[in-house]
Motif scaffolding. Structure first.
Motif, PDB file in Angstrom:
ATOM      1  N   GLY A 111       0.820  -1.208   0.000  1.00 32.74           N
ATOM      2  CA  GLY A 111       0.000   0.000   0.000  1.00 32.74           C
ATOM      3  C   GLY A 111       0.850   1.252   0.000  1.00 32.74           C
ATOM      4  N   ASN A 112       2.182   1.059  -0.161  1.00 36.92           N
ATOM      5  CA  ASN A 112       3.068   2.228  -0.170  1.00 36.92           C
ATOM      6  C   ASN A 112       3.662   2.478  -1.555  1.00 36.92           C
ATOM      7  N   ASN A 113       3.093   1.832  -2.571  1.00 32.94           N
ATOM      8  CA  ASN A 113       3.527   2.076  -3.956  1.00 32.94           C
ATOM      9  C   ASN A 113       2.426   1.554  -4.871  1.00 32.94           C
ATOM     10  N   ILE A 114       2.602   1.785  -6.182  1.00 34.46           N
ATOM     11  CA  ILE A 114       1.581   1.283  -7.110  1.00 34.46           C
ATOM     12  C   ILE A 114       2.251   0.366  -8.129  1.00 34.46           C
ATOM     13  N   GLY A 115       3.290  -0.333  -7.685  1.00 40.24           N
ATOM     14  CA  GLY A 115       3.994  -1.232  -8.596  1.00 40.24           C
ATOM     15  C   GLY A 115       3.167  -2.496  -8.847  1.00 40.24           C
ATOM     16  N   GLU A 116       2.840  -2.744 -10.093  1.00 43.67           N
ATOM     17  CA  GLU A 116       2.017  -3.918 -10.400  1.00 43.67           C
ATOM     18  C   GLU A 116       2.765  -5.204 -10.047  1.00 43.67           C
ATOM     19  N   ASP A 117       4.079  -5.237 -10.347  1.00 44.38           N
ATOM     20  CA  ASP A 117       4.861  -6.430 -10.011  1.00 44.38           C
ATOM     21  C   ASP A 117       4.896  -6.633  -8.498  1.00 44.38           C
ATOM     22  N   TYR A 118       5.051  -5.542  -7.771  1.00 41.01           N
ATOM     23  CA  TYR A 118       5.113  -5.636  -6.301  1.00 41.01           C
ATOM     24  C   TYR A 118       3.838  -6.302  -5.776  1.00 41.01           C
ATOM     25  N   LEU A 119       2.711  -5.804  -6.255  1.00 46.18           N
ATOM     26  CA  LEU A 119       1.434  -6.342  -5.745  1.00 46.18           C
ATOM     27  C   LEU A 119       1.195  -7.765  -6.240  1.00 46.18           C
ATOM     28  N   SER A 120       1.555  -8.044  -7.494  1.00 42.22           N
ATOM     29  CA  SER A 120       1.376  -9.414  -8.015  1.00 42.22           C
ATOM     30  C   SER A 120       2.228 -10.378  -7.205  1.00 42.22           C
ATOM     31  N   GLU A 121       3.463  -9.969  -6.915  1.00 46.03           N
ATOM     32  CA  GLU A 121       4.371 -10.852  -6.172  1.00 46.03           C
ATOM     33  C   GLU A 121       3.890 -11.055  -4.735  1.00 46.03           C
ATOM     34  N   LEU A 122       3.319 -10.003  -4.171  1.00 49.73           N
ATOM     35  CA  LEU A 122       2.759 -10.124  -2.814  1.00 49.73           C
ATOM     36  C   LEU A 122       1.617 -11.145  -2.822  1.00 49.73           C
ATOM     37  N   ILE A 136      -4.220   0.873   7.207  1.00 49.90           N
ATOM     38  CA  ILE A 136      -3.950   2.126   7.926  1.00 49.90           C
ATOM     39  C   ILE A 136      -4.036   3.319   6.980  1.00 49.90           C
ATOM     40  N   SER A 137      -4.986   4.191   7.228  1.00 50.15           N
ATOM     41  CA  SER A 137      -5.076   5.410   6.435  1.00 50.15           C
ATOM     42  C   SER A 137      -5.894   6.433   7.201  1.00 50.15           C
ATOM     43  N   LYS A 138      -5.294   7.585   7.473  1.00 46.70           N
ATOM     44  CA  LYS A 138      -6.026   8.600   8.235  1.00 46.70           C
ATOM     45  C   LYS A 138      -7.174   9.163   7.399  1.00 46.70           C
ATOM     46  N   SER A 139      -6.847   9.514   6.156  1.00 44.43           N
ATOM     47  CA  SER A 139      -7.901  10.056   5.290  1.00 44.43           C
ATOM     48  C   SER A 139      -8.859   8.946   4.871  1.00 44.43           C
ATOM     49  N   GLY A 140      -8.328   7.742   4.819  1.00 44.23           N
ATOM     50  CA  GLY A 140      -9.150   6.608   4.386  1.00 44.23           C
ATOM     51  C   GLY A 140      -9.368   6.573   2.893  1.00 44.23           C
ATOM     52  N   THR A 141      -8.682   7.436   2.159  1.00 43.74           N
ATOM     53  CA  THR A 141      -8.930   7.495   0.713  1.00 43.74           C
ATOM     54  C   THR A 141      -7.644   7.457  -0.110  1.00 43.74           C
ATOM     55  N   THR A 142      -6.505   7.235   0.519  1.00 41.86           N
ATOM     56  CA  THR A 142      -5.240   7.301  -0.226  1.00 41.86           C
ATOM     57  C   THR A 142      -5.172   6.173  -1.268  1.00 41.86           C
ATOM     58  N   THR A 143      -4.923   6.555  -2.517  1.00 42.17           N
ATOM     59  CA  THR A 143      -5.050   5.614  -3.641  1.00 42.17           C
ATOM     60  C   THR A 143      -4.170   4.372  -3.482  1.00 42.17           C
ATOM     61  N   GLU A 144      -2.886   4.584  -3.166  1.00 41.13           N
ATOM     62  CA  GLU A 144      -1.952   3.449  -3.068  1.00 41.13           C
ATOM     63  C   GLU A 144      -2.483   2.416  -2.082  1.00 41.13           C
ATOM     64  N   THR A 145      -2.900   2.906  -0.908  1.00 40.74           N
ATOM     65  CA  THR A 145      -3.368   2.017   0.152  1.00 40.74           C
ATOM     66  C   THR A 145      -4.718   1.406  -0.206  1.00 40.74           C
ATOM     67  N   ALA A 146      -5.598   2.216  -0.786  1.00 40.20           N
ATOM     68  CA  ALA A 146      -6.953   1.734  -1.085  1.00 40.20           C
ATOM     69  C   ALA A 146      -6.934   0.614  -2.133  1.00 40.20           C
ATOM     70  N   ILE A 147      -6.101   0.764  -3.172  1.00 41.26           N
ATOM     71  CA  ILE A 147      -6.019  -0.293  -4.201  1.00 41.26           C
ATOM     72  C   ILE A 147      -5.520  -1.586  -3.551  1.00 41.26           C
ATOM     73  N   THR A 148      -4.488  -1.448  -2.729  1.00 41.11           N
ATOM     74  CA  THR A 148      -3.903  -2.624  -2.073  1.00 41.11           C
ATOM     75  C   THR A 148      -4.921  -3.287  -1.167  1.00 41.11           C
ATOM     76  N   PHE A 149      -5.631  -2.495  -0.393  1.00 49.06           N
ATOM     77  CA  PHE A 149      -6.600  -3.079   0.539  1.00 49.06           C
ATOM     78  C   PHE A 149      -7.725  -3.769  -0.228  1.00 49.06           C
ATOM     79  N   ARG A 150      -8.147  -3.193  -1.339  1.00 50.78           N
ATOM     80  CA  ARG A 150      -9.215  -3.843  -2.126  1.00 50.78           C
ATOM     81  C   ARG A 150      -8.764  -5.256  -2.542  1.00 50.78           C
ATOM     82  N   LEU A 151      -7.509  -5.343  -3.018  1.00 48.32           N
ATOM     83  CA  LEU A 151      -6.979  -6.652  -3.446  1.00 48.32           C
ATOM     84  C   LEU A 151      -6.876  -7.632  -2.262  1.00 48.32           C
TER      85      LEU A 151
END
Ligand code: PA5
Length: 443
Positions: A111-122, A136-151
């Motif tokens: 959730g600290n980057n938008i690397g497709e390989d990083y997330l695929s490997e995870l 963890i997100s104070k705003s609850g809307t941060t893109t990097e974190t939100a995409i990761t959490f959805r996955l």
């Protein structure tokens, strides 16, 4: 924790630091009285002393659920929502993750980057691993974190079923607003609140840092105790020369005013690499604004003496250094003796490895000072929770004072929004039509 600024002050005109004393005092008063810019984000100032044993017990209880049910826990967060936890966990863990002397879950950061390989490997790694998630997100809307959490949410639910997944997904977010709060409430996740008045980079002593650190098996009560003791040491009523945060803030600003624009945080322990990353965010986001601010850089020594060492010794003289020095290692290892001595190293035989490291540290300090680099040293007795707690509060308090000496608002980060606006416009996010049109015109 001790700070020694002698080898920095020798580069300054006599009285340069003392001349800043009235501003340092005013900065401390403004923080204490809540009269400084960004005064709605001062919750960190007396945070350590406000943490109760009951609150620590609640965090430890949630950590235990994750420990008992997970082989791995993914901490999804970016910036202030992950760097503190990562710094503490890495500083206390075995340098080789797989040798960690505990049966605690492996902590992974995403959730600290938008690397497709990083997330695929995870995702590949997590297949067949019983995992949980701390979102963890104070705003609850941060893109990097939100995409990761959805996955991760989908994968965790597919792996365990929706009901079981709820036991191992925890949210750390705002009390009321943001998508992370909406999801946590709707799904019934255990959640912790990030106080409104604590900004991301000052939040390591809230559940943002404390929960992942506790899940990793570390003693958060000792971490908080270290911060509490440092809060007392940096109190506004302590004499300025005995207040390490005031000393550090004053000296680094005096050096900045003398024309040195880059501060390099150096460590001699590889485990402190992410300490540098946390510190860079704390100071970079707090001070780099209004066309001003010391540029925070970090190096791992002696490793980087064989790369950046050349620049530091001989490059443009616009730098100064702050060294984090750990007095005692947690283990003992000596250089062995060798009858043949083919490598010529018998002059070191029987010496602790740390003695060699300390001589490298001293030799480097002397060389850099001779080369025109002012040097401050922050020493801790050893790398443990208590000493890290001390360092955390020390650097936070000094950052607040230092930002005010620089006459910026140390607690906002307006510059972070610029890339987001363009990215959303380029991705056609609803609500960004005007920005999309403006970008098309520019292109
Ligand atoms: O220090 C900060 O405020 C930022 O680095 C934030 O922590 C970061 O942008 C993440 O924001 P959020 O917690 O809202 O997802």
């Amino acid at each position: 924790m001790q700070i020694n600024v002698t080898k920095a002050q020798q580069f300054l005109a006599a009285g340069a630091v003392e001349a800043l004393a009235p501003q340092v005092k005013a900065a401390q008063e403004a923080l204490e009285n809540g009269t400084c810019p960004g005064n709605d984000f001062l919750g960190w100032l007396h945070l350590p002393s406000s943490i109760t044993p009951e609150f620590i017990a609640e965090i430890n209880a949630t950590a235990k659920v994750l420990q008992e049910n997970c082989e791995a826990v993914v901490v999804a967060g970016i910036g202030g929502s992950y760097l503190g936890a990562r710094m503490v966990i890495d500083s206390l863990s075995s340098s080789f993750g797989w040798l960690r002397p505990s049966n605690m879950p492996r902590i992974l950061f995403a959730g600290n980057n938008i690397g497709e390989d990083y997330l695929s490997e995870l995702i590949d790694y997590l297949k067949g691993v019983k995992f949980g998630v701390i979102n963890i997100s104070k705003s609850g809307t941060t893109t990097e974190t939100a995409i990761t959490f959805r996955l991760l949410k989908k994968m965790c639910e597919d792996q365990r079923g929706k009901e079981e997944a709820k036991k191992v997904i925890v949210a750390v977010t705002d009390a009321k607003k943001g998508a992370a709060r909406t999801t946590a409430d709707k799904e019934g996740y255990k959640s912790f609140i990030i106080p409104d008045n604590v900004g991301g980079r000052f939040s390591v002593l809230t559940p943002v840092g404390l929960l992942p650190i506790a899940v990793a098996g570390f003693d958060i009560a000792a971490l908080v105790k270290g911060a509490q003791d440092m809060e007392k040491e940096c109190d506004i009523n302590a004499p300025a020369e005995k207040n390490p945060a005031a000393v550090y803030a004053a000296v680094r600003n005096a050096i900045y005013q003398s024309g040195k624009k880059i501060e390099i945080l150096c460590n001699y322990q590889p485990k402190l690499h992410n300490f540098g990353e946390w510190w860079k965010q704390l100071y970079g986001e707090s001070e780099g604004k209004d066309g001003k601010g010391i540029f925070p850089a970090a190096v791992d020594l002696t490793t980087d003496l064989h790369s950046m060492g050349q620049w530091i010794q001989d490059g443009e003289r616009t730098i100064f250094e702050t060294v984090i020095s750990v007095e005692k290692p947690n283990t003992t290892l000596c250089v062995p003796s060798d009858e043949e001595n083919l490598d010529g190293l018998n002059f070191l035989a029987g010496k602790r490895i740390d003695e060699v490291n300390k001589m490298a540290e001293l030799g480097t300090q002397l060389a850099h000072v001779d080369g025109g680099v002012p040097n401050m040293k922050v020493s801790i007795e050893k790398l443990d929770e208590y000493n890290l707690g001390q360092l955390i509060y020390f650097f936070e308090k000094a950052c607040g004072i230092s930002g005010l000496l620089l006459e910026v608002n140390p607690f906002n980060q307006p510059g972070v929004e610029a890339y987001k606006k363009n990215m959303f416009a380029l991705l056609n996010k609803p609500g960004y039509e005007a920005e999309s049109a403006a970008i098309l015109r520019k292109g």
